[in-house]
Design an enzyme around this catalytic site. Structure first.
Site, PDB file in Angstrom:
ATOM      1  N   GLU A 132       0.785  -1.338  -0.090  1.00 14.37           N
ATOM      2  CA  GLU A 132       0.051   0.037  -0.139  1.00 14.37           C
ATOM      3  C   GLU A 132       0.952   1.272   0.024  1.00 14.37           C
ATOM      4  O   GLU A 132       2.104   1.153   0.392  1.00 14.37           O
ATOM      5  CB  GLU A 132      -0.876   0.075   1.405  1.00 14.37           C
ATOM      6  N   GLU A 368       9.799  -8.040  -3.898  1.00 13.57           N
ATOM      7  CA  GLU A 368       9.785  -8.955  -3.277  1.00 13.57           C
ATOM      8  C   GLU A 368      10.524  -8.775  -1.906  1.00 13.57           C
ATOM      9  O   GLU A 368      11.095  -9.624  -1.384  1.00 13.57           O
ATOM     10  CB  GLU A 368      10.436 -10.238  -3.940  1.00 13.57           C
TER      11      GLU A 368
HETATM   12  C1  LIG Z   1       8.080  -3.343 -10.293  1.00 18.30           C
HETATM   13  C2  LIG Z   1       7.251  -3.500  -8.708  1.00 18.30           C
HETATM   14  C3  LIG Z   1       6.636  -4.676  -8.763  1.00 18.30           C
HETATM   15  C4  LIG Z   1       5.934  -4.861  -7.774  1.00 18.30           C
HETATM   16  N1  LIG Z   1       4.951  -5.936  -7.595  1.00 18.30           N
HETATM   17  C5  LIG Z   1       4.036  -5.953  -6.533  1.00 18.30           C
HETATM   18  C6  LIG Z   1       2.996  -6.885  -6.525  1.00 18.30           C
HETATM   19  O1  LIG Z   1       2.615  -7.555  -7.507  1.00 18.30           O
HETATM   20  N2  LIG Z   1       2.377  -6.948  -5.323  1.00 18.30           N
HETATM   21  C7  LIG Z   1       2.704  -6.317  -4.247  1.00 18.30           C
HETATM   22  O2  LIG Z   1       2.085  -6.406  -3.240  1.00 18.30           O
HETATM   23  N3  LIG Z   1       3.763  -5.605  -4.089  1.00 18.30           N
HETATM   24  C8  LIG Z   1       4.409  -5.195  -5.248  1.00 18.30           C
HETATM   25  N4  LIG Z   1       5.666  -4.403  -5.376  1.00 18.30           N
HETATM   26  C9  LIG Z   1       5.875  -3.866  -4.065  1.00 18.30           C
HETATM   27  C10 LIG Z   1       7.250  -3.988  -3.482  1.00 18.30           C
HETATM   28  O3  LIG Z   1       7.209  -5.525  -2.664  1.00 18.30           O
HETATM   29  C11 LIG Z   1       7.834  -3.091  -2.673  1.00 18.30           C
HETATM   30  O4  LIG Z   1       8.098  -2.135  -3.055  1.00 18.30           O
HETATM   31  C12 LIG Z   1       8.790  -3.346  -1.539  1.00 18.30           C
HETATM   32  O5  LIG Z   1       8.394  -4.457  -0.528  1.00 18.30           O
HETATM   33  C13 LIG Z   1       9.240  -2.270  -0.489  1.00 18.30           C
HETATM   34  O6  LIG Z   1       8.203  -1.423  -0.020  1.00 18.30           O
HETATM   35  P1  LIG Z   1       8.039   0.079  -0.237  1.00 18.30           P
HETATM   36  O7  LIG Z   1       8.213   0.545  -1.633  1.00 18.30           O
HETATM   37  O8  LIG Z   1       6.778   0.597   0.303  1.00 18.30           O
HETATM   38  O9  LIG Z   1       9.238   0.660   0.377  1.00 18.30           O
HETATM   39  P2  LIG Z   1       9.388   1.099   1.961  1.00 18.30           P
HETATM   40  O10 LIG Z   1       8.378  -0.218   3.047  1.00 18.30           O
HETATM   41  O11 LIG Z   1       8.654   2.584   2.317  1.00 18.30           O
HETATM   42  O12 LIG Z   1      10.713   0.852   2.369  1.00 18.30           O
HETATM   43  C14 LIG Z   1      11.834   1.777   1.607  1.00 18.30           C
HETATM   44  C15 LIG Z   1      13.144   1.373   2.043  1.00 18.30           C
HETATM   45  O13 LIG Z   1      13.309   1.586   3.293  1.00 18.30           O
HETATM   46  C16 LIG Z   1      14.673   0.548   3.519  1.00 18.30           C
HETATM   47  N5  LIG Z   1      13.834  -0.277   4.552  1.00 18.30           N
HETATM   48  C17 LIG Z   1      12.774  -1.014   4.803  1.00 18.30           C
HETATM   49  N6  LIG Z   1      12.646  -1.663   6.111  1.00 18.30           N
HETATM   50  C18 LIG Z   1      14.022  -1.507   6.675  1.00 18.30           C
HETATM   51  C19 LIG Z   1      14.615  -1.792   7.765  1.00 18.30           C
HETATM   52  N7  LIG Z   1      14.018  -2.644   8.594  1.00 18.30           N
HETATM   53  N8  LIG Z   1      15.787  -1.707   7.865  1.00 18.30           N
HETATM   54  C20 LIG Z   1      16.799  -0.832   7.164  1.00 18.30           C
HETATM   55  N9  LIG Z   1      16.200  -0.411   6.055  1.00 18.30           N
HETATM   56  C21 LIG Z   1      14.740  -0.617   5.674  1.00 18.30           C
HETATM   57  C22 LIG Z   1      14.689  -0.154   2.161  1.00 18.30           C
HETATM   58  O14 LIG Z   1      15.822   0.299   1.532  1.00 18.30           O
HETATM   59  C23 LIG Z   1      13.468   0.165   1.278  1.00 18.30           C
HETATM   60  O15 LIG Z   1      13.638   0.180  -0.009  1.00 18.30           O
HETATM   61  C24 LIG Z   1       6.348  -4.252  -6.601  1.00 18.30           C
HETATM   62  C25 LIG Z   1       7.415  -2.965  -6.591  1.00 18.30           C
HETATM   63  C26 LIG Z   1       8.080  -2.931  -7.803  1.00 18.30           C
HETATM   64  C27 LIG Z   1       8.816  -1.804  -7.729  1.00 18.30           C
END
Ligand SMILES: Cc1cc2nc3c(=O)[nH]c(=O)nc-3n(C[C@H](O)[C@H](O)[C@H](O)COP(=O)(O)OP(=O)(O)OC[C@H]3O[C@@H](n4cnc5c(N)ncnc54)[C@H](O)[C@@H]3O)c2cc1C
Length: 388
Positions: A132, A368
């Site tokens: 989300e 992922e």
């Molecule tokens: C092309 C693409 C396809 C996708 N397809 C799907 C799909 O089909 N279904 C679905 O549900 N999702 C999908 N996603 C979502 C994807 O799983 C998320 O983008 C990913 O899990 C990260 O969540 P976020 O983007 O909200 O980043 P956030 O949760 O906001 O995190 C941002 C950054 O913070 C850092 N971070 C996070 N946690 C920690 C921690 N504990 N310690 C240190 N650093 C941390 C990481 O560097 C992370 O990249 C897709 C994403 C992309 C880019």
């Protein structure tokens, strides 16, 4: 762990290798660099061929007509199947791909009839709707989409982002909060038809990949029957977690295949290309890049096969899957980057696949579950119950 292939594994690996060489590599010559994807007619033809080879839908259990091949062997095949320019296009890997629809094997009979069987017949496609705008790394806490029961239906309001393939899907798995104060135990998985009133694909979210974009979804008073809950009320997070863990192994394998192919191309190229009167391969700077590639590939392969072997033995493989995903995606990014460097100007042109792989590998360190989240999973286990 013994990495020697059994005779059956060697035969299957050779079969896939030949399929890639004879069926996919010739198509690369005509690949539209902007479309970044195989022609749909070619793709359909390849799917029929992989079906005829008995290698289609490797993620389908034998009881549903899939081949009886363990995860270790499937991992070996996935490594082979991505060794081409189209990269990561793996028709033999599975009908579910990243969509996580394998969870439908746990569905009720009525749900299987309506969703699983049409997917297996190639008539329906689904999406996996977890992330989300409030965050994807820690979805158990971030999910704001709310489902409220009203008699025999649930009324869902909220939205999702980065959902792959939702604009082409007939249904999807939507994870929504059904108990506000209960963290990961307050999330339920709903199977949602995309023609349900209130369901909307708000926009396509363009990313570094031109072909495989994601979507943003909104749910506005969307009514979903109680019978469309997958599993139990408040049991959705376990479904998501299981799917995310399992998916990390093929995800890692696809990256290793790309790294292997890029590395092979560099090994072929550097002895032929001369600068300052000597082939590139005679320079230590180049040799060290090749060595680093080799080490990156071998350690990724080892960790990914170890994760698959543990899963095959029925042991917990959560930590190993996180390690495989972390190491393979980061290693493949480095390998592709080094190969690009060795190819010089050609490396960044669309005449070669490196730039495509470079973009894809960048996404793979986030999709992922980002690298930091994999480290978080591994650290948690290390601190809770130290590994050896
Ligand atoms: C092309 C693409 C396809 C996708 N397809 C799907 C799909 O089909 N279904 C679905 O549900 N999702 C999908 N996603 C979502 C994807 O799983 C998320 O983008 C990913 O899990 C990260 O969540 P976020 O983007 O909200 O980043 P956030 O949760 O906001 O995190 C941002 C950054 O913070 C850092 N971070 C996070 N946690 C920690 C921690 N504990 N310690 C240190 N650093 C941390 C990481 O560097 C992370 O990249 C897709 C994403 C992309 C880019």
């Amino acid at each position: 762990m013994d990495l020697t292939l059994s005779s059956e594994q060697s035969l299957l690996v050779e079969l896939v290798r030949r399929f890639v060489r004879e069926e996919i590599l010739p198509l690369e010559l005509h690949l539209d660099p902007d479309a970044d994807e195989l022609d749909p007619a070619d793709k359909a033809r390849l799917i029929e061929k992989t079906k005829a080879m008995g290698l289609y839908g490797l993620d389908i259990p034998p009881t549903y007509g899939g081949p009886d091949i363990d995860l270790t062997t499937r991992t070996l095949l996935a490594i082979e199947m991505s060794q081409h320019r189209a990269g990561l296009y793996a028709p033999c890997y599975g009908v579910f791909g990243g969509a996580g629809l394998a969870q439908l094997f746990e569905a009720s009979d009525a749900q299987k009839e309506k969703y699983l069987h049409p997917v297996l017949r190639g008539e329906k496609r689904g999406f996996f709707g977890l992330t989300e705008p409030s965050g994807g790394s820690d979805p158990a806490r971030a999910i704001r989409t709310k489902a409220v029961r009203d008699g025999d239906t649930w009324v869902i309001n909220g939205g999702k982002i980065f959902i792959s393939g939702a604009d082409k899907a007939q249904f999807g798995l939507v994870f929504a909060r059904t108990e506000p104060e209960n963290g990961r135990n307050g999330v339920t998985c709903f199977i949602v038809d995309t023609d349900t009133p209130g369901f909307r694909v708000r926009r396509v979210v363009h990313t570094l990949r031109s072909a495989h974009y994601a979507t943003e979804l909104s749910f506005d008073n969307m009514r979903v029957p109680h019978g469309n809950i997958l599993g139990k009320v408040n049991g959705g997070f376990a479904i998501a977690n299981e799917r995310l863990t399992r998916q990390r192994i093929p995800y890692a394998a696809g990256c290793i295949g790309v790294a292997v192919k890029a590395h092979q191309m560099a090994l072929d190229y550097v002895p032929q290309r001369e600068t300052f009167g000597a082939p590139l391969s005679s320079r230590q700077a180049i040799q060290w890049m090749l060595v680093d590639n080799e080490v990156d590939i071998r350690q990724s392969r080892w960790l990914t096969l170890e994760a698959a072997a543990k899963a095959d033995r029925g042991e917990s493989f959560r930590t190993e899957a996180a390690m495989a995903k972390l190491v393979a995606t980061e290693a493949a990014s480095r390998v592709v980057d080094r190969c690009m460097q060795m190819f010089g100007g050609y490396g960044v042109t669309k005449d070669f696949p490196f730039e495509r792989w470079y973009r894809e590998m960048r996404i793979r360190r986030i999709g992922e579950g980002p690298s930091e989240v994999q480290r978080h999973i591994i650290a948690r286990e290390l601190l809770d119950s130290p590994l050896r």
